[in-house]
Design an enzyme around this catalytic site. Structure first.
Site, PDB file in Angstrom:
ATOM      1  N   LEU A 138       0.843  -1.199   0.000  1.00 43.25           N
ATOM      2  CA  LEU A 138       0.000   0.000   0.000  1.00 43.25           C
ATOM      3  C   LEU A 138       0.885   1.259   0.000  1.00 43.25           C
ATOM      4  CD1 LEU A 138      -2.890   1.207   0.217  1.00 43.25           C
ATOM      5  CD2 LEU A 138      -2.627   1.139   2.699  1.00 43.25           C
ATOM      6  N   THR A 139       1.840   1.318   0.955  1.00 45.85           N
ATOM      7  CA  THR A 139       2.684   2.508   1.116  1.00 45.85           C
ATOM      8  C   THR A 139       3.599   2.711  -0.092  1.00 45.85           C
ATOM      9  OG1 THR A 139       2.692   2.099   3.480  1.00 45.85           O
ATOM     10  CG2 THR A 139       4.372   3.602   2.654  1.00 45.85           C
ATOM     11  N   ASN A 142       6.280   8.280  -1.843  1.00 47.61           N
ATOM     12  CA  ASN A 142       5.754   9.630  -1.595  1.00 47.61           C
ATOM     13  C   ASN A 142       4.398   9.646  -0.905  1.00 47.61           C
ATOM     14  OD1 ASN A 142       7.961  10.862  -2.836  1.00 47.61           O
ATOM     15  ND2 ASN A 142       7.060  10.540  -4.862  1.00 47.61           N
ATOM     16  N   ARG A 251      -4.694  -3.989  12.484  1.00 44.77           N
ATOM     17  CA  ARG A 251      -4.531  -3.126  13.664  1.00 44.77           C
ATOM     18  C   ARG A 251      -5.087  -3.797  14.915  1.00 44.77           C
ATOM     19  NH1 ARG A 251      -6.668   2.339  10.567  1.00 44.77           N
ATOM     20  NH2 ARG A 251      -4.669   2.855   9.619  1.00 44.77           N
ATOM     21  N   GLU A 371       0.853   0.959  10.097  1.00 43.20           N
ATOM     22  CA  GLU A 371      -0.599   0.768  10.267  1.00 43.20           C
ATOM     23  C   GLU A 371      -1.246   1.990  10.914  1.00 43.20           C
ATOM     24  OE1 GLU A 371      -2.306  -2.113   9.545  1.00 43.20           O
ATOM     25  OE2 GLU A 371      -0.625  -3.412   9.036  1.00 43.20           O
TER      26      GLU A 371
END
Ligand code: FAD
Length: 402
Positions: A138-139, A142, A251, A371
């Site tokens: 996902l990350t 930028n 999470r 997360e």
């Protein structure tokens, strides 16, 4: 590392709310982890290497997709058992728990929730047994806290799509067989794609020099005109809801896990304080040491109550994302404070690898960031109670910046 003598603190007898099955799952995990993981984890932390020989054993205790139904190869456990498993694993090391969390909540969960029947049958049994390991992209370089602005994108090319872009900070990436990757289609809508190692143009370089989560391998995902068959797109979700639903599940496990790290630090500090003598008496007899220990057990007990309650709600399908966000933020925060206090009680010994406290402290510096950072979780609670989103503000006038 010194012998693993861990017993969990249970100040207000919360075990009375656990079923026999939940206690059995925890006991089996603890016994295996003490025998196989505790003796080697410090060595692998020093080497900054993932102990891949633990994969079959982790699968054996049900750590990969604990709540995935048996028909797809999972153990079909409830959400509290899932939490207890993450707690036992992170009690030993947050990096080991990260590998299990990613496999379970960020790879198996989206395939189970949003995948086609063919995708579920193809991937879930192999992921549950650990034959295949997965990662979640996902990350991006930028885009961290703001994944909706991601740049990875794909274009339609008939029976397949062509993916370009990159992901960064991806746990399990260097050895994963499959990757659940989030990218935008031609209209800018986010979708989940399942990539397999070996696809042309897809590479996963390892990220080095981490001073935290050193037994968890982290890497990049690079996509250069990767041809992904259309049958590898998750059909039943689109938009940011897809990755965010997975993050809720992860999470929730992290909240239980971080509490495990806190409980381990407290357990070691209490034992050490009773054994270590200074000025002719155990250091546990000093009021200042007792204050530290009393505050630790109070915070642990409060967090245990909160976490178990959210577990009950999750079992009933009633836990909200905001409630999960609260336990993730609270439990990591108290775990970090407890690790620092426990480290002080052990004096110089606290900085060594003979005890796990310093390793927990270093690991928790990642857990507090991934997360969703503490700031992001505060904004989630803030939005939940006020109804006003404070995630984005008007663009500042950079010409006036000093
Ligand atoms: C060891 C490790 C493993 C990871 N594994 C994965 C993985 O498997 N898959 C994956 O996709 N990602 C993974 N991540 C990435 C992680 O989720 C991100 O690091 C995290 O979301 C934060 O993004 P960032 O680091 O880019 O920080 P940024 O988003 O750049 O934030 C920097 C600072 O700005 C603050 N900030 C940002 N926005 C706001 C705001 N609106 N208001 C107030 N403050 C704000 C943040 O709280 C933070 O303090 C991993 C990270 C680490 C360290």
């Amino acid at each position: 590392m010194a012998q693993d003598l861990y017993t969990h603190p249970d100040y207000v007898l919360l075990d009375e709310f656990l079923t026999d099955e939940q206690k059995l799952v925890r006991e089996a995990a603890r016994t295996w982890l003490k025998k196989e993981a505790s003796p080697i984890v410090e060595e692998y932390f020093e080497k900054a290497e993932f102990p891949s020989q633990l994969i079959p054993g982790l699968a054996g205790i049900g750590a990969f997709g604990p709540y995935i139904p048996e028909e797809y190869g999972g153990p079909g456990l409830d959400q509290i058992s899932y939490g207890l498993l993450m707690q036992e694993i992170e009690r030993v090391d947050s990096g080991l728990r990260s590998t299990a969390s990613v496999q379970s909540s960020l790879v198996m969960y989206p395939i189970w929730k949003f995948g086609s029947e063919e995708q579920k049958r193809k991937y879930l049994p192999k992921l549950a047994s650990g034959e295949w390991m997965g990662c979640f992209g996902l990350t991006e370089p930028n885009h961290g806290s703001d994944p909706g602005s991601m740049e990875s994108h794909y274009t339609d090319a008939g029976d397949h799509v062509v993916l370009n872009g990159s992901k960064m900070w991806i746990s399990n990436a260097p050895f994963a067989h499959v990757a659940v990757v989030w990218a935008k289609d031609e209209t800018g809508r986010i979708h989940g794609l399942i990539l397999e190692r070996g696809m042309e143009g897809f590479s996963t370089p390892k990220m080095m020099k981490k001073h935290s989560l050193r037994v968890s391998d982290t890497g990049e995902l690079l996509f250069e005109n990767v041809k992904v068959p259309k049958e590898n797109i998750l059909p039943n979700v689109s938009g940011l809801r897809g990755p965010l639903t997975c993050l809720d599940s992860a999470r929730y496990g992290i909240a239980w896990g971080a509490l495990g790290a806190a409980m381990d630090c407290y357990d070691q500090a209490l034992r050490y304080a009773k054994e270590r003598t200074q000025f002719g008496v155990p250091i546990a007899s000093f009021q200042l040491t007792q204050k530290k220990l009393a505050e630790m057990i109070t915070e642990i007990t409060k967090a245990q109550c909160l976490t178990l309650r959210v577990g009950q709600l999750r079992n009933e399908g009633r836990a909200t994302g905001a409630q999960i966000s609260m336990i993730k933020r609270n439990n990591v925060e108290i775990a970090l404070k407890i690790a620092r206090e426990a480290r002080q009680i052990l004096g110089a010994m606290g900085i060594t690898g003979d005890y796990s406290i310093m390793r927990h402290m270093a690991n928790l510096e990642s857990v507090v960031t991934y997360e969703g950072t503490q700031d992001i979780h505060l904004l989630i609670t803030g939005m939940d109670i006020t109804g006003i989103s404070a995630f984005k503000r008007d663009e500042p006038d950079l010409s006036k910046m000093k």
